[in-house]
Design a protein around this motif. Structure first.
Motif, PDB file in Angstrom:
ATOM      1  N   ALA A 288       0.833  -1.202   0.000  1.00 53.59           N
ATOM      2  CA  ALA A 288       0.000   0.000   0.000  1.00 53.59           C
ATOM      3  C   ALA A 288       0.872   1.258   0.000  1.00 53.59           C
ATOM      4  CB  ALA A 288      -0.933  -0.005   1.210  1.00 53.59           C
ATOM      5  N   TYR A 289       1.894   1.262   0.865  1.00 49.92           N
ATOM      6  CA  TYR A 289       2.757   2.438   0.943  1.00 49.92           C
ATOM      7  C   TYR A 289       3.534   2.636  -0.367  1.00 49.92           C
ATOM      8  CZ  TYR A 289       6.303   5.740   2.310  1.00 49.92           C
ATOM      9  OH  TYR A 289       7.114   6.850   2.351  1.00 49.92           O
ATOM     10  N   SER A 290       4.033   1.539  -0.927  1.00 53.08           N
ATOM     11  CA  SER A 290       4.825   1.658  -2.161  1.00 53.08           C
ATOM     12  C   SER A 290       3.972   2.217  -3.303  1.00 53.08           C
ATOM     13  CB  SER A 290       5.425   0.304  -2.552  1.00 53.08           C
ATOM     14  OG  SER A 290       4.428  -0.581  -3.023  1.00 53.08           O
ATOM     15  N   GLU A 291       2.692   1.848  -3.341  1.00 51.24           N
ATOM     16  CA  GLU A 291       1.809   2.387  -4.378  1.00 51.24           C
ATOM     17  C   GLU A 291       1.584   3.891  -4.182  1.00 51.24           C
ATOM     18  OE1 GLU A 291      -1.806   0.150  -4.928  1.00 51.24           O
ATOM     19  OE2 GLU A 291      -0.742  -1.759  -5.137  1.00 51.24           O
ATOM     20  N   ARG A 297       1.863  10.345  -4.202  1.00 50.69           N
ATOM     21  CA  ARG A 297       1.170  10.847  -3.000  1.00 50.69           C
ATOM     22  C   ARG A 297       2.169  11.081  -1.862  1.00 50.69           C
ATOM     23  NH1 ARG A 297      -4.349  10.095  -3.190  1.00 50.69           N
ATOM     24  NH2 ARG A 297      -5.008   9.646  -5.322  1.00 50.69           N
ATOM     25  N   PHE A 298       3.222  10.258  -1.821  1.00 51.24           N
ATOM     26  CA  PHE A 298       4.362  10.484  -0.932  1.00 51.24           C
ATOM     27  C   PHE A 298       5.604  10.547  -1.802  1.00 51.24           C
ATOM     28  CE2 PHE A 298       1.667   8.356   2.355  1.00 51.24           C
ATOM     29  CZ  PHE A 298       1.700   9.353   3.320  1.00 51.24           C
ATOM     30  N   ALA A 409      -8.684   5.549  16.326  1.00 52.61           N
ATOM     31  CA  ALA A 409      -7.661   5.308  15.301  1.00 52.61           C
ATOM     32  C   ALA A 409      -8.309   5.376  13.914  1.00 52.61           C
ATOM     33  CB  ALA A 409      -7.028   3.934  15.513  1.00 52.61           C
ATOM     34  N   TRP A 410      -7.483   5.572  12.888  1.00 51.43           N
ATOM     35  CA  TRP A 410      -7.970   5.408  11.518  1.00 51.43           C
ATOM     36  C   TRP A 410      -8.038   3.908  11.246  1.00 51.43           C
ATOM     37  CZ3 TRP A 410      -5.481   9.960  12.693  1.00 51.43           C
ATOM     38  CH2 TRP A 410      -6.042  11.138  12.178  1.00 51.43           C
ATOM     39  N   LYS A 421      -4.644   2.539   1.705  1.00 50.44           N
ATOM     40  CA  LYS A 421      -3.984   3.722   1.129  1.00 50.44           C
ATOM     41  C   LYS A 421      -4.749   4.994   1.485  1.00 50.44           C
ATOM     42  CE  LYS A 421      -2.866   3.238  -3.283  1.00 50.44           C
ATOM     43  NZ  LYS A 421      -3.031   2.747  -4.683  1.00 50.44           N
ATOM     44  N   ALA A 422      -6.071   4.933   1.379  1.00 46.45           N
ATOM     45  CA  ALA A 422      -6.898   6.110   1.676  1.00 46.45           C
ATOM     46  C   ALA A 422      -6.764   6.515   3.147  1.00 46.45           C
ATOM     47  CB  ALA A 422      -8.364   5.818   1.336  1.00 46.45           C
TER      48      ALA A 422
END
Length: 479
Positions: A288-291, A297-298, A409-410, A421-422
């Motif tokens: 998720a982070y890599s996408e 986005r990052f 928490a989210w 991701k969202a």
């Protein structure tokens, strides 16, 4: 030193709360294991002439009972074959995946079961030997589920509690187990069977009614011998104040700053800390982070994901495969997205002392905790405890037990990568007021419910158990 029949409180767990270590001069000694359980139980044990029964962690070695920092410890030996069949086999190749929603496929081997029975009997015999008349015995976790009944048969005078630290599965999964009835009857030897969540306690009561045939009402099981057994939720917690005190210390504050500097002082540090286990959802989290990085986005210029994966059960094949999979994924992500001196993911396959963990919690802007299934997940609570400024965002799987308490928490479904991701983006872009509101509420929860309160609640409930009931019951049916 604990002698036969002298302990008023006996804690019985798979492991002793110490690890064997060799000092610089070659002599062997013991070092206290990290973890909240021993710190919660230590004062209670001291006040009650307590003893802790467990395996010392070294196979084929018979160790005499000893005292470590005032704690009376009673080792139970295990052969190398039993470590393979009882611990790596039945406990972690059969029960662990079954109880974690079959994230991995459980294996059912009769030899493993035989070893599980034999080791549980050895622990029950030791507890029967050292417990004083009318003592309280508190049995811990999934490796010891047969002990309550075995101990009850040997010592009906005892108060016996059992606590399951991992999830307890629904009927449809539990009934795959060929030895399902024996496990249920083993647990029914306890006066109270404790779980992390109410849903797990309800699963247990339903299974007892369906598979063993005993009468039940709400959280109570009525046994033909006149005893009652209560199944209740006691959500475990952490040494909240201890973690906050550590987080506020000058050495942790300095170390947190060093960590951020070593990472290039990015705008956003995301953190994952887990045992390297297939239940923890490390793979989809990193995907998720890599996408998000690949989509812009990052940026690796102003964000980094720090993932700590603590080595775990490295002799078990599924864990070796998982390690290779994570190593390959991190290498591919950093090869595709990172730059010299600026990886997208900073990955460490090692364990860290509590001080370093607190520094990592302080250094991280966003903690990402995404297990597929978890009994509680204390890492989430530790992060919250260390955020004494009411800053920092927690992204948390709805399938972690902690999600029931840390409602601000989210929350994410770890199987839904787009949803993850969202949530990570939302946490990253939340304004300070929103972050503070959420963290303040979560901190209030864990301050009010710490690990000492958990232990006191369980032992208090156990001390109030009524001995018998007067209901007329039909004989239980075989299943």
């Amino acid at each position: 030193m604990t002698t036969s029949g002298s302990a008023d409180l006996v804690i019985l767990a798979n492991r002793l709360p110490v690890d064997r270590v060799r000092s610089a001069d070659g002599t062997l000694g013991w070092r206290r294991s990290p973890g909240g359980l021993v710190s919660a139980l230590e004062p209670i044990m001291r006040n009650n002439d307590g003893a802790w029964i467990g395996w010392p962690g070294v196979p084929d070695e018979d160790v005499e009972p000893f005292v470590d920092e005032g704690l009376s410890l009673v080792p139970v030996p295990m052969s190398a074959q039993e470590v393979e069949e009882f611990y790596e086999g039945f406990s972690n190749g059969t029960l662990w995946p079954l109880y974690h929603d079959v994230v991995a496929k459980p294996e059912f081997h009769r030899e493993w079961w035989d070893s599980y029975v034999a080791v549980n009997e050895r622990f029950a015999e030791k507890a029967a030997e050292i417990a004083a008349e009318g003592a309280t015995v508190w049995v811990q976790d999934y490796q010891m589920q047969l002990v309550p009944r075995m101990l009850r048969e040997r010592r009906p005078d005892l108060r016996i509690g059992f606590y399951l630290h991992i999830p307890f599965p629904p009927t449809e999964l539990f009934q795959q187990l060929p030895w399902r009835r024996q496990i249920l009857e083993g647990l029914l030897g306890a006066d109270i069977v404790g779980f992390q969540l109410n849903g797990a306690a309800q699963n247990f009561v339903r299974l007892v009614r369906q598979r063993v045939g005993h009468k039940t009402h709400r959280d109570t099981v009525y046994l033909p011998d006149g005893r009652t057994v209560q199944a209740r939720a006691f959500p475990i917690s952490i040494d909240t104040r201890g973690f906050e005190e550590l987080a506020r210390s000058e050495s942790v504050t300095q170390r947190a700053a060093q960590i951020r500097e070593a990472l290039g002082n990015p705008k956003t540090v995301l953190l994952g800390i887990d045992r390297l286990d297939y239940t923890k959802g490390i793979y989809p989290r990193l995907r998720a982070y890599s996408e998000l990085v690949a989509e812009g986005r990052f940026s690796v210029d102003d964000a980094v994901f720090v993932q700590v994966a603590t080595p775990s059960r490295e002799r078990v094949e599924q864990y070796r495969v998982l390690r290779d999979d994570i190593d390959r994924l991190v290498g591919r992500i950093n090869g595709d997205l990172g730059r010299i001196g600026q990886p997208a993911i900073s990955y460490m396959h090692s364990s860290f002392p509590r001080h370093e963990m607190a520094a990592l919690y302080r250094a991280a802007d966003i903690m990402v905790v995404t297990p597929y299934r978890d009994g509680m997940n204390l890492v989430a609570k530790e992060y919250v405890a260390c955020r004494y400024d009411n800053d920092g965002a927690l992204v948390l799987s709805e399938f972690a037990g902690a999600a029931e308490e840390l409602r601000q928490a989210w929350r994410v479904n770890p199987y839904d990568i787009n949803g993850m991701k969202a949530a990570i983006l939302e946490a990253a872009h939340a304004d300070d007021r929103e972050v503070t509101r959420r963290m303040k509420a979560m901190r209030k929860t864990i301050m009010e419910h710490d690990v000492a309160g958990w232990a006191a609640a369980f032992l208090g409930a156990l001390s109030e158990v009524q001995g018998t009931h007067s209901k007329t019951l039909r004989p239980s049916r075989r299943s």
